[in-house]
Design an enzyme around this catalytic site. Sequence first.
Site, PDB file in Angstrom:
ATOM      1  CB  ALA A  72      -0.904  -0.005   1.221  1.00 25.01           C
ATOM      2  CB  THR A  73       4.273   2.007   1.247  1.00 29.55           C
ATOM      3  OG1 THR A  73       3.956   1.718   2.615  1.00 29.55           O
ATOM      4  CG2 THR A  73       5.259   3.156   1.174  1.00 29.55           C
ATOM      5  CG  ASN A 154      -2.832   3.307  10.894  1.00 26.70           C
ATOM      6  OD1 ASN A 154      -3.406   4.375  10.708  1.00 26.70           O
ATOM      7  ND2 ASN A 154      -1.537   3.245  11.105  1.00 26.70           N
ATOM      8  CB  SER A 202      -1.430  -3.622   2.187  1.00 25.40           C
ATOM      9  OG  SER A 202      -0.068  -3.917   2.072  1.00 25.40           O
ATOM     10  CG  HIS A 204       1.101  -7.054   5.145  1.00 26.25           C
ATOM     11  ND1 HIS A 204       1.350  -6.609   6.419  1.00 26.25           N
ATOM     12  CD2 HIS A 204       1.262  -5.992   4.336  1.00 26.25           C
ATOM     13  CE1 HIS A 204       1.671  -5.315   6.375  1.00 26.25           C
ATOM     14  NE2 HIS A 204       1.623  -4.921   5.111  1.00 26.25           N
ATOM     15  CB  THR A 240       8.899 -10.146 -13.401  1.00 22.87           C
ATOM     16  OG1 THR A 240       9.794  -9.861 -14.472  1.00 22.87           O
ATOM     17  CG2 THR A 240       8.448 -11.595 -13.479  1.00 22.87           C
ATOM     18  CB  CYS A 327       6.149   2.504  10.176  1.00 21.36           C
ATOM     19  SG  CYS A 327       4.536   3.078   9.772  1.00 21.36           S
TER      20      CYS A 327
END
Length: 404
Positions: A72-73, A154, A202, A204, A240, A327
């Site tokens: 997502a970043t 969040n 995202s 995860h 890729t 973070c």
Amino acid sequence: MMKVYLDNNATTMVDPEVKAAMDPYFTEIYGNPNSLHDFGTACHPALRKAMDHMYEALGARDEDDIVVTSCATESNNWVLKGIYFDLIKNGEKDHIITTEVEHPSITAVCRWLEEQGVHVTYLPVNQDGIVEAHTVRDFITDKTALVSIMWANNETGAIFPIEQIAEVCKEKGVLFHTDGVQAVGKIPVDVIKAGVDFMSFSAHKFHGPKGVGGLYIRNGHPLTSLLHGGEHMGGRRSGTLNVPGIVGMGKAMELATYYLKFEEENVRRLRDKLEDAILELPDIYSVGPRENRTPNTILVSVRGVEGEAMLWDLNRAGIAASTGSACASEDLEANPIMTAVGADSELAHTAVRLSLSRFTTEDEVDYTIEQFKKAVERLRSISSSYAYMPESMKDKQGEGATHG
Ligand code: C6P
């Protein structure tokens, strides 16, 4: 000792079904999907299926784009920088609106954009931790290129009125991006019903693998690419394809949709049980009304106890929590979200985030209640600031911090 993971807003365990779906794409079906030989084309059915799950889970239409990114970043960087190159650098527009409580992958990009001469408005949140649509309307000008406001926060879990904000943006002819990272898999997300132009997510965060995320782009929106190269993802994002990651994210979305009701009922019930028990203790506050929060999240502040000390005690008891965003958890600053919702400085240092998942059990919650109470008691007994705090101060509720 029991091990309890209550930091699911930082990341989640990969669902074993997701892992099983990914496994063959590491060692058996490992070709490059852009190669013309059988090793390459063998990936195509699984990739198609995974993308179909994503379109279905997010309510996207065939004509819209869902572009797979690394996280997502990247998606958040892409939208803000893409809009800068498309609408701002040429002088057409000069303004972006966001909030004070976005993830750093939005706010740090906004600070960078300010260095490029872009005007950025950081809207404050109200006591419930959200921004109302009418506030957004008040700040839109004819130079506004983009509004970027998260779907769910969040740290507090507060759910923003995305449909109403999208309506305002549409009415004013301004593009609307939402960071949907903490919404997908926790509450119903339908990009068409919500009326958003862009949405980041995202894998995860909803029991998919790390290193893969996405950006929903409403039909017809051009967006200058960040990564130029080959014709991957329709030329929108070169590199890729991460085949196991895409397969895993598709499976995780399928499962997240299947478990949404479970999230809403069971995860919410366990979260409420944990929160009720914690709030029985004196001088503890939780942020934001429960009914307007993601069902898995609690942000509490424990007057007289540093958030880091609580984490340390909980960790020693085998319980993983956080003081806020993963973070930012290494700095000892006051929690910025607590400050944004109006908590006093002392209270803003005491935030603890507990975030559950569909894998959290009743036994784990009972154990956490017991250990949380023990930790508060122990830490308050050795906290000179709490012992000598006048009763009036102890009772003082942080402005904006409310009992759930
Ligand atoms: N928040 C947290 O502890 P990545 O790392 O790129 O997958 O996701 C970034 C991100 C973007 N937006 C929101 C709303 C988020 O919560 C996150 C990740 C984690 O709160 C780690 S900092």
